[in-house]
Every structure is written in structure tokens, then in C-alpha cells.
Enzyme design. Structure first.
Site, PDB file in Angstrom:
ATOM      1  N   ARG A 269      61.040   0.299  26.371  1.00  0.00           N
ATOM      2  CA  ARG A 269      62.338  -0.158  25.890  1.00  0.00           C
ATOM      3  C   ARG A 269      63.425   0.374  26.848  1.00  0.00           C
ATOM      4  O   ARG A 269      63.190   1.327  27.597  1.00  0.00           O
ATOM      5  CB  ARG A 269      62.601   0.346  24.478  1.00  0.00           C
ATOM      6  CG  ARG A 269      61.584  -0.118  23.436  1.00  0.00           C
ATOM      7  CD  ARG A 269      61.922   0.463  22.069  1.00  0.00           C
ATOM      8  NE  ARG A 269      60.999   0.012  21.019  1.00  0.00           N
ATOM      9  CZ  ARG A 269      59.926   0.680  20.627  1.00  0.00           C
ATOM     10  NH1 ARG A 269      59.631   1.841  21.205  1.00  0.00           N
ATOM     11  NH2 ARG A 269      59.147   0.219  19.663  1.00  0.00           N
TER      12      ARG A 269
ATOM     13  N   ARG B  20      59.496  -6.299  28.829  1.00  0.00           N
ATOM     14  CA  ARG B  20      58.614  -5.688  27.828  1.00  0.00           C
ATOM     15  C   ARG B  20      57.700  -6.747  27.219  1.00  0.00           C
ATOM     16  O   ARG B  20      56.494  -6.539  27.079  1.00  0.00           O
ATOM     17  CB  ARG B  20      59.464  -5.010  26.760  1.00  0.00           C
ATOM     18  CG  ARG B  20      58.702  -4.398  25.583  1.00  0.00           C
ATOM     19  CD  ARG B  20      59.699  -3.631  24.708  1.00  0.00           C
ATOM     20  NE  ARG B  20      59.185  -3.317  23.393  1.00  0.00           N
ATOM     21  CZ  ARG B  20      58.445  -2.241  23.115  1.00  0.00           C
ATOM     22  NH1 ARG B  20      58.109  -1.411  24.082  1.00  0.00           N
ATOM     23  NH2 ARG B  20      58.042  -2.001  21.878  1.00  0.00           N
TER      24      ARG B  20
ATOM     25  N   HIS C 206      64.350  -6.393  27.944  1.00  0.00           N
ATOM     26  CA  HIS C 206      63.352  -6.575  26.887  1.00  0.00           C
ATOM     27  C   HIS C 206      62.395  -7.719  27.224  1.00  0.00           C
ATOM     28  O   HIS C 206      61.254  -7.741  26.752  1.00  0.00           O
ATOM     29  CB  HIS C 206      64.048  -6.843  25.551  1.00  0.00           C
ATOM     30  CG  HIS C 206      63.324  -6.254  24.382  1.00  0.00           C
ATOM     31  ND1 HIS C 206      63.235  -4.893  24.145  1.00  0.00           N
ATOM     32  CD2 HIS C 206      62.620  -6.836  23.383  1.00  0.00           C
ATOM     33  CE1 HIS C 206      62.526  -4.674  23.054  1.00  0.00           C
ATOM     34  NE2 HIS C 206      62.140  -5.830  22.575  1.00  0.00           N
TER      35      HIS C 206
ATOM     36  N   HIS D  95      54.604   0.073  18.763  1.00  0.00           N
ATOM     37  CA  HIS D  95      54.897  -0.626  17.522  1.00  0.00           C
ATOM     38  C   HIS D  95      54.282   0.132  16.346  1.00  0.00           C
ATOM     39  O   HIS D  95      53.125   0.555  16.412  1.00  0.00           O
ATOM     40  CB  HIS D  95      54.329  -2.047  17.547  1.00  0.00           C
ATOM     41  CG  HIS D  95      55.100  -2.979  18.424  1.00  0.00           C
ATOM     42  ND1 HIS D  95      54.567  -4.150  18.916  1.00  0.00           N
ATOM     43  CD2 HIS D  95      56.365  -2.918  18.908  1.00  0.00           C
ATOM     44  CE1 HIS D  95      55.468  -4.770  19.651  1.00  0.00           C
ATOM     45  NE2 HIS D  95      56.564  -4.041  19.663  1.00  0.00           N
TER      46      HIS D  95
ATOM     47  N   TYR E 279      52.637 -11.674  19.997  1.00  0.00           N
ATOM     48  CA  TYR E 279      52.164 -11.944  21.347  1.00  0.00           C
ATOM     49  C   TYR E 279      50.873 -12.756  21.328  1.00  0.00           C
ATOM     50  O   TYR E 279      50.654 -13.619  22.176  1.00  0.00           O
ATOM     51  CB  TYR E 279      51.952 -10.628  22.105  1.00  0.00           C
ATOM     52  CG  TYR E 279      53.220  -9.818  22.219  1.00  0.00           C
ATOM     53  CD1 TYR E 279      54.293 -10.291  22.970  1.00  0.00           C
ATOM     54  CD2 TYR E 279      53.363  -8.598  21.570  1.00  0.00           C
ATOM     55  CE1 TYR E 279      55.463  -9.563  23.062  1.00  0.00           C
ATOM     56  CE2 TYR E 279      54.535  -7.864  21.665  1.00  0.00           C
ATOM     57  CZ  TYR E 279      55.582  -8.359  22.409  1.00  0.00           C
ATOM     58  OH  TYR E 279      56.754  -7.643  22.497  1.00  0.00           O
TER      59      TYR E 279
ATOM     60  N   LYS F  21      61.312   4.906  19.089  1.00  0.00           N
ATOM     61  CA  LYS F  21      62.039   4.953  17.827  1.00  0.00           C
ATOM     62  C   LYS F  21      61.496   6.074  16.940  1.00  0.00           C
ATOM     63  O   LYS F  21      60.292   6.299  16.883  1.00  0.00           O
ATOM     64  CB  LYS F  21      61.913   3.603  17.110  1.00  0.00           C
ATOM     65  CG  LYS F  21      62.576   2.450  17.868  1.00  0.00           C
ATOM     66  CD  LYS F  21      62.421   1.142  17.120  1.00  0.00           C
ATOM     67  CE  LYS F  21      63.127  -0.003  17.841  1.00  0.00           C
ATOM     68  NZ  LYS F  21      62.972  -1.294  17.134  1.00  0.00           N
TER      69      LYS F  21
END
Length: 221
Positions: free
Chosen positions: A52, A150, A147, A173, A182, A77
Site C-alpha cells: 500500500r 498493488r 494502488h 488482507h 482477483y 492496517k
């Protein structure tokens, strides 16, 4: 106009780059200048790691291991960390960029020797895209951001045979559902490719009831 609360809107297409587009983007920086070398290193890192923007902006020299294979520690995150392998090529590009620094220094800096911000990384990618479009006009039809690199990393990993759970861990994730997008993109691309294919004339079949061989076989049962 009354909108039904149960009506689902279509999700926008997932932005990602095909391999020739990635190649064009990586060829955009001028490697004969310090800024161009840094731009190339960051673009390659974003594509390789799937990091990210914040993760790339806060990457320190101490987050890189130069072993075999080399790897980077990314803090995502919720302050959750993960390790991602990087190509030897990526490590070789990063080494001269961080030469002489200490482990607490940020890897990616601007021309004032200050850490690159999110805005700085977005500007860097935008600048590279503008140059790459001159060589590959198809890029003009895509909205390209950090992004997007990514997403490109994830789609290309999937097409290379990496399983979806590994990609989930690679990207950091929390939910596997987030990563399944994806797989859906890859399946859609394969379906479109299949739709453009047709069976060769020699293998096209006639209706069974007009084939005398099949009729004779059935009558003999």
C-alpha cells in the site's frame, strides 16, 4: 425517482496493468538521474511487493533483509506486519538507494532528502504514467494510481499459479473475501478469451439424428 434499497450497483472494474503496460511504466524513469533511479526503484518495489502507499512511504532500511531470498517487512492496517519476498533485482536496485544510511532511515526520499509522502508517491506514479503513455497509448484508457500496481501484483501472482490464500497473506488482507476479487477478474479475463475462440472446422459435429453412423448403431441395440 425512487431507488430500491435492495438494488445492487455494479462494482467498477478493478484497475490493473497487463505485463507490457507494467514494462512500459518501469521504462519511463530516466535512470541516468538520481530522481529517475529512485522513481524506478519505487515503481519496481510497489509492483513486486503489492505494498500500500502508506506501507511504502513508511518503509525503513531496517525493514529490509538482504538474505536469500531478500524480503521486506511491511506494516499495514492495524499495525499488523507481514513479510514479503522481493526479487534479487529489486534488492539490487534498493541497495544503492539506501547506501550509507542507518536502519531507522526511510527508504524512499524526495529531492530535499525528506521522506516521500503519500502525495509525493501519487505524483511520482502520475509522472511515470505520462511518460509511459508516449510509448504505449493503451495506458491512456486506464486510471493508474499506486494502488493499481498493488492490484497488478495480485493478478499476476494469481496467473503465475500462486494460490489465493498466499496472495491474501502477501497483500495483508484480513478476509479471504477481499482477495477473491482477483480470482473473479482472472476468471472473467479467461472467459473473454475463450469467447473469442472457436472449434476448428474439422471437429464441428452434426446433429446426432442426421448422422447415419449413430442411427445405425442405435437401431442395432
Amino acid at each position: 425517482m425512487i431507488f430500491s434499497p435492495f438494488k445492487k450497483s455494479e462494482n467498477p472494474p478493478l484497475p490493473y496493468l497487463d505485463k507490457p503496460e507494467i514494462d512500459a511504466l518501469l521504462q519511463a524513469p530516466d535512470l541516468h538521474t538520481p530522481q529517475g533511479g529512485r522513481d524506478y526503484a519505487l515503481l519496481l518495489f510497489l509492483y513486486n511487493s503489492g505494498a500500500r502507499v502508506d506501507e511504502a512511504a513508511h518503509l525503513t532500511l531496517g525493514d529490509i533483509t538482504w538474505g536469500n531470498p531478500p524480503a521486506v517487512r511491511l506494516t499495514g492496517k492495524g499495525n499488523k506486519t507481514r513479510w514479503c519476498p522481493i526479487w534479487p533485482r529489486t534488492a539490487d536496485v534498493l541497495k544503492p538507494l539506501v547506501a550509507g544510511r542507518n536502519s531507522q532511515d526511510f527508504v524512499f526520499r524526495n529531492r530535499l532528502d525528506q521522506p516521500l509522502t503519500r502525495f509525493g508517491i501519487y505524483s511520482l506514479v502520475r509522472r511515470a504514467v505520462e511518460r509511459a503513455r508516449q510509448a504505449l497509448p493503451s495506458l491512456a484508457a486506464k486510471r493508474i494510481s499506486p494502488h493499481c500496481l498493488r492490484h497488478s501484483c495480485a493478478v499476476h501472482l494469481l496467473r503465475s499459479g500462486v494460490d489465493i490464500d498466499t496472495i491474501r497473506a502477501w497483500l495483508g488482507h484480513v478476509s479471504l473475501d477481499t482477495t477473491h476479487v482477483y480470482a473473479e477478474v482472472d476468471l472473467e479475463m479467461k472467459a473473454k478469451a475463450l469467447a473469442h475462440c472457436d472449434l476448428p472446422n474439422e471437429v464441428k459435429t452434426k446433429p446426432w439424428h442426421t448422422d447415419p453412423g449413430i442411427i445405425g448403431f442405435l437401431r442395432a441395440l
